[in-house]
Structure formats: structure tokens, C-alpha cells
Scaffold this motif. Structure first.
Motif, short mmCIF file in Angstrom:
data_model
loop_
_atom_site.label_atom_id
_atom_site.label_comp_id
_atom_site.label_asym_id
_atom_site.label_seq_id
_atom_site.Cartn_x
_atom_site.Cartn_y
_atom_site.Cartn_z
N SER A 259 0.83 -1.21 0.00
CA SER A 259 0.00 0.00 0.00
C SER A 259 0.86 1.26 0.00
O SER A 259 0.52 2.25 -0.66
CB SER A 259 -0.95 0.00 1.20
OG SER A 259 -0.22 -0.09 2.42
N VAL A 262 2.21 1.78 -3.54
CA VAL A 262 1.15 2.25 -4.44
C VAL A 262 0.86 3.73 -4.17
O VAL A 262 0.72 4.53 -5.12
CB VAL A 262 -0.12 1.40 -4.26
CG1 VAL A 262 -1.30 2.03 -5.00
CG2 VAL A 262 0.12 -0.02 -4.75
N ALA A 358 -3.12 -1.57 -9.32
CA ALA A 358 -3.67 -0.30 -8.87
C ALA A 358 -3.95 0.65 -10.03
O ALA A 358 -4.35 1.80 -9.80
CB ALA A 358 -2.69 0.36 -7.89
#
Length: 592
Positions: A259, A262, A358
């Protein structure tokens, strides 16, 4: 940094190492080859140049019946192998039975006789560097309470719960694999005994690595274990230990563990795209040189996936966009990819897959890639229907025979318009690399994975490594419609092979420099001819397939080569600071 290949064949196509037929000679050859490929000596690979399947996967079948030969050869030695194992047991504990093992048994944490490679012993901390923490579960789900209280319930019950048979090997293993591992273990017993009789110290169980050399930071490669040769690694490869590791991607489903990466990519993308490389502390100078070249072309969307915290901290100090991926890399210690190089090369692709999932386009490159022209603008102008672009390469051989070229895992442009399909392709290339049976011989599982996924997906561009065009082809992968007619299945992905004259991997650099968009050259020659030299290309000093981490000479050669072609920018700005400071907080990009 270097591709590697199995031993070359003679003019008749047979290996340089042909196994004698007598049992005594076979054992002698097995012990010798143990240092080259600890389990290869027990397979018919001695005749066919095929090492055994890594990580417990079965060997792929071939029209030549190699798998059948392998099983027959292994079974032929099984009886003699068990005799050697029994002799080893009668000979008393060898070097592997280090004091911590006895402490485990005395404390009741494991039953007596538990193999040292079994995950029940992985709870201890040996005090070595991070490589010695490998294997928290070893591919078996063993509850901690079961391990601690195992003696109270009896050794046989514990073995049943742990998935072990009476011989201490996992019950899920085939007989052929059990024979293979037993043979490797027998040779290890004999090799240890021989070292002891010669008065030699036992080999360590894991390679060593340090980032500090005395009071200073180690030079690239300086703090790594020394003593590797073509036929020897200076630590002991324990076949049962490696075979007991997990055989799958170690991360949970989804990409939540990326995360921070991203978020960083989303904050700095340009035209929906980021340029990504990866490295560790040894690679810091090459990474900095890569960053400086991207900034020279005003690529403000370039970022680094740092595979250890030391590199991350250095890049943060210089204001360079980076993500601390060390926790995700550490997860590979539970898998059969036990060498650091193998784990780093594989993990970087999973990080790229997270970015694709993503919805971010990614140009993924090795840190040794040098951008000579505005490569990004050229790539953005390529046909929109192509999903993934690859640099051409000449290895592995089988995909070259099928497609006309292999692909290089260190320069790939991936578009996210079909994000889930492309991300799945990346993951499957990683998985394919983990089962490639040449894994014992080299450190490039990602290149094997990519090349075999494409060639097995019926990619047939009828091209070559040296074609000066972008060659497109359909990847018939999974349930897809190769004709793109929108029938009962989605259209297949399309892949492109980049033109050789703009993206060369091999050849005569002085003749390619005028047209090349990137510098990403390597030199290959047979091991027996090393060292080999060619203008503008790093010298080939021998195959590196036994290394856990690259030697200092590898980095020194690369730097000297880049200096020679005028591509080493770090000399002019050793304290380089990025003009494109990332906007995210330090906590987000640490990957905690």
C-alpha cells in the motif's frame, strides 16, 4: 547483473560430467558434484544435463523420456543411499548437530531426533544476520503449542501432526523425491566426515553478509561471504532443508502489503506511469547512477524499491523517492528461493504487479540500465493494443527455439489498461520461475519464468533476438479469445518484442551506440573461455550461479565499464540530492 547457464555440452551433446556406472564411482561423482549442485549428482542429469526439480516440484516431462531416466537412476541408488545414511547415524552427531539443537530437545521444544531442517527448529535465533532467520514455517503448518508439548504426546503423534513419516521426511513427498533427498543427505554426511578427517572446520549453514566493514560502510560487495567458485559455495547446502521450504509466493492474497508503494507511485505518476528500479545496499551506487540518468531526462516519476532498510535510509537522505520493501523481501526466507539474489529478482516483480493492479503503468528496469535517449516518449507512442513490451534476450534456449527470442526480465514496459489480467500474468511468471528445474544452476528465476510463460502461451512471433522492429504477438493465456472478437471469452493479451537496435542486450556496443535508446549490455561466453572481453561491455569472469550475493569484483567491473562509455555520473556528483522530493511522509513509504 549476469545471466548464467548450465555447463556446456561437448560436440556430441552430452555433459562434461558423465556418471560412471559402478556404485562406487557414482558415489564419488555424487560427492564431487555436491559442491556444484547438491542434488544434481543423484539424477540422470549427469547424463542429460538436467538437474532435479527444485523445491519439490516434479520434473517436467519431455519427449526424450528424461523424467523416466531420472526416476530409474535415483531408485537404483536408493538402497546404497540408505546404507550410507545408517552409517552416518551410527557415526554419531556431525557438524549439523550444533548445540542449539540439543538445547531444543533438552527443553522439550522438539522430540529427540527431529531433523535440523524441520520448521520446529526454526523458532530459535542463532545470532547470525538476517539470512539465518530463514524458514518460519518451512512449508508446513505446525502449531507452536504442538511443537512445545510434542514430547508429552509422544514422538510418533507429533510426527503425524507435523506431516512427517517414520523416516522424518514429509509424507507428501513422492518416493522419487524422498530417494533424491536421502541421496543428497548421504553425500553431505560423507562430505562432512571427510572435512573432519582432514581437520577442516565445518562449513556454515548460511551465507554471511555485512554492511559494515570495521568502522566504515562496506564497499559494494565487500561485506559478502567470500570463496565462491564455479564449482563451490562456501556454505553448506542442506538438501532436505531447502526442499522443506514453501513452494509458493509468500505474501497473502491481494496487494495490501504494498500500500505504501502504491501511494508513493500514485503521488508521483506522470501520464499514469512510473519508472521503477530496485536494489539493496550493495547496489546503492548503481541505483544512484540510475536515478541521476532518469533525472537527466527530467523523469520526475522515477522511484526505487529498496530491498533493505540501509538503501532506503540512504535514498531518503538524498531526497530520492523510494519504498522500504525489506519486510516483503524477508518473507521469501520461508520459501525454497534461499539465495538473496533469487529472492530479490523475484520479489521486485510482485511489487510491479501491485502497481499494475492499482491502475498504474510501469516501466520496470534493472539498475544497470542507462537511459541514453528519451525512451519514455518513444514507448508511449507504441501501439495502444500491446499490453506488455519486452527487451529481447538469448536465454533460456527452449523459449528461443519456440519464439525466436527469449525476453529479459530487467527491462519490461507494462500497461495497466487491463490491470488485473496483466497483474495475473506477472504473478504467474513469478510462480513459473519458482518451479523451473534449472533453478539449481543459476540466479535468474524471473527470466526463466517470463520466457516460459510466454513460450508456453503460444506466443509465436517468428522473430529473432536481432530483429530491428517491434514485433507483436498474441498471448493465448488462460481462457481468452485469440481473435479478439468478443465471443465467450475476453480478448487475449498482446505482447511486443522491442527492436534490437534500440534496446540491445548482446552484440558489439560501438556499432550499437548510435541507435540505442538504452545501455543494458552483457557478454556471454562459455565458462571454459572466461575471462572474455568486448569493448564497452562488462568483462565476463565466469558464471555466478552459486552466489548468494554478488562479489565486489562484479560491482567494480560494472562501474569501470560505465565510466568507460561515459555513463557513470556519480563521479561528478557524489553527494547528489534529488530535485524531485517525494511528497509522502516517511511513515507511508517505510512499508511497515
Amino acid at each position: 547483473m549476469e545471466r548464467s547457464a548450465p555447463f556446456r555440452s561437448n560436440e556430441h551433446g552430452s555433459s562434461r560430467y558423465n556418471a560412471p556406472r559402478s556404485t562406487f564411482c557414482k558415489l564419488f561423482v555424487c560427492v564431487f558434484l555436491l559442491q556444484i549442485c547438491p542434488s544434481c549428482a543423484f539424477a540422470s542429469g549427469m547424463e542429460t544435463r538436467l538437474p532435479p526439480a527444485p523445491c519439490g516440484r516434479s520434473r517436467p516431462q519431455s519427449s526424450e523420456g528424461r523424467s523416466e531416466m531420472w526416476s530409474e537412476e535415483t531408485n537404483e541408488n536408493a538402497k546404497h543411499t540408505r546404507m550410507l545414511l545408517q552409517e552416518g547415524a551410527e557415526d554419531g552427531p556431525l557438524e549439523e548437530d550444533i548445540p542449539e539443537h540439543f538445547a531444543d530437545e533438552e527443553a522439550g521444544r522438539v522430540p529427540k531426533g527431529t531433523p535440523s531442517w524441520h520448521p520446529a527448529r526454526a523458532h530459535r535465533s542463532s545470532g547470525q544476520d538476517s539470512m539465518d532467520t530463514a524458514g518460519k514455517d518451512g512449508g508446513h503448518e505446525v502449531d507452536e503449542d504442538t511443537v512445545i508439548n510434542s514430547q508429552e504426546r509422544g514422538s510418533l503423534e507429533w510426527r503425524r501432526v507435523a506431516g512427517l513419516g517414520p523416516d522424518g521426511l514429509p509424507t507428501s513427498w513422492s518416493q522419487a523425491k524422498r530417494d533424491e533427498v536421502e541421496a543428497a543427505t548421504a553425500a553431505q554426511l560423507l562430505a562432512r566426515r571427510q572435512r573432519r578427517e582432514k581437520g577442516l572446520l565445518p562449513l556454515p549453514h548460511f551465507p554471511t553478509h555485512s554492511t559494515r566493514c570495521g568502522e566504515r560502510a562496506c564497499r559494494p560487495g565487500e561485506g559478502n561471504m567470500k570463496g565462491y567458485t564455479m564449482s563451490f559455495q562456501p556454505y553448506e547446502h542442506r538438501e532436505a532443508y531447502v526442499q522443506s521450504r514453501s513452494r509458493d509466493i509468500p505474501h497473502p492474497a491481494g496487494y495490501s502489503h504494498y500500500s505504501g508503494l502504491v501511494a508513493l507511485a500514485q503521488s508521483m505518476q506522470k501520464d499514469g506511469m512510473v519508472i521503477v528500479t530496485s536494489g539493496d545496499w550493495d547496489y546503492r551506487e548503481l541505483v544512484l547512477n540510475w536515478v541521476m540518468h532518469t533525472h537527466k531526462h527530467n523523469y520526475s516519476n522515477a522511484l526505487v524499491i529498496a530491498m533493505d532498510t540501509e538503501l532506503f535510509e540512504e535514498l531518503q537522505r538524498r531526497g530520492i523517492a523510494s519504498f522500504d520493501n525489506s519486510a516483503n523481501l524477508d518473507a521469501w526466507q520461508t520459501t525454497c528461493l534461499q539465495r538473496h539474489i533469487q529472492a530479490v529478482r523475484t520479489e521486485r516483480h510482485l511489487a510491479v504487479a501491485a502497481l499494475i493492479a492499482a491502475g498504474i503503468d510501469v516501466l520496470h528496469t534493472d539498475s544497470t540500465v542507462i537511459f541514453l535517449q528519451d525512451t519514455v516518449a518513444w514507448l508511449l507512442a507504441q501501439p495502444a493494443e500491446i499490453d506488455v513490451f519486452f527487451q529481447r534476450d538469448d536465454w533460456p534456449e527452449e523459449p528461443v527455439h519456440k519464439m525466436g527470442t527469449a525476453v529479459n526480465a530487467g527491462f519490461i514496459y507494462l500497461r495497466s489498461s487491463r490491470s488485473l489480467d496483466v497483474a495475473r500474468l506477472v504473478n504467474d511468471a513469478v510462480k513459473r520461475g519458482m518451479i523451473e528445474f534449472y533453478l539449481r544452476w543459476n540466479n535468474i528465476p524471473d527470466q526463466y519464468g517470463w520466457s516460459f510463460v510466454l513460450s508456453n502461451g503460444k506466443v509465436r512471433p517468428h522473430t529473432s533476438e536481432f530483429a530491428n522492429e517491434t514485433t507483436a504477438s498474441v498471448l493465448q493465456y488462460g481462457k481468452c479469445d485469440p481473435d479478439s472478437l468478443g465471443r465467450d471469452a475476453p480478448a487475449c493479451l498482446r505482447v511486443g518484442f522491442l527492436p534490437y537496435d534500440r534496446f540491445p542486450r548482446h552484440g558489439h556496443w560501438p556499432g550499437l551506440a548510435a541507435t540505442a535508446h538504452i545501455y543494458h549490455m552483457t557478454l556471454g561466453c562459455t565458462q571454459e573461455n572466461a575471462p572474455c572481453f568486448s569493448p564497452g561491455i562488462r568483462p565476463f569472469r565466469g558464471h555466478r550461479q552459486r552466489l548468494d550475493r554478488y562479489d565486489q569484483t562484479d560491482f567494480d567491473d560494472m562501474v569501470a565499464t560505465l565510466r568507460g562509455i561515459g555513463a557513470w555520473l556519480l563521479d561528478g556528483a557524489p553527494d547528489y540530492q534529488s530535485p524531485f522530493s517525494p511528497s509522502l511522509s516517511r511513515e507511508v513509504v517505510r512499508g511497515d
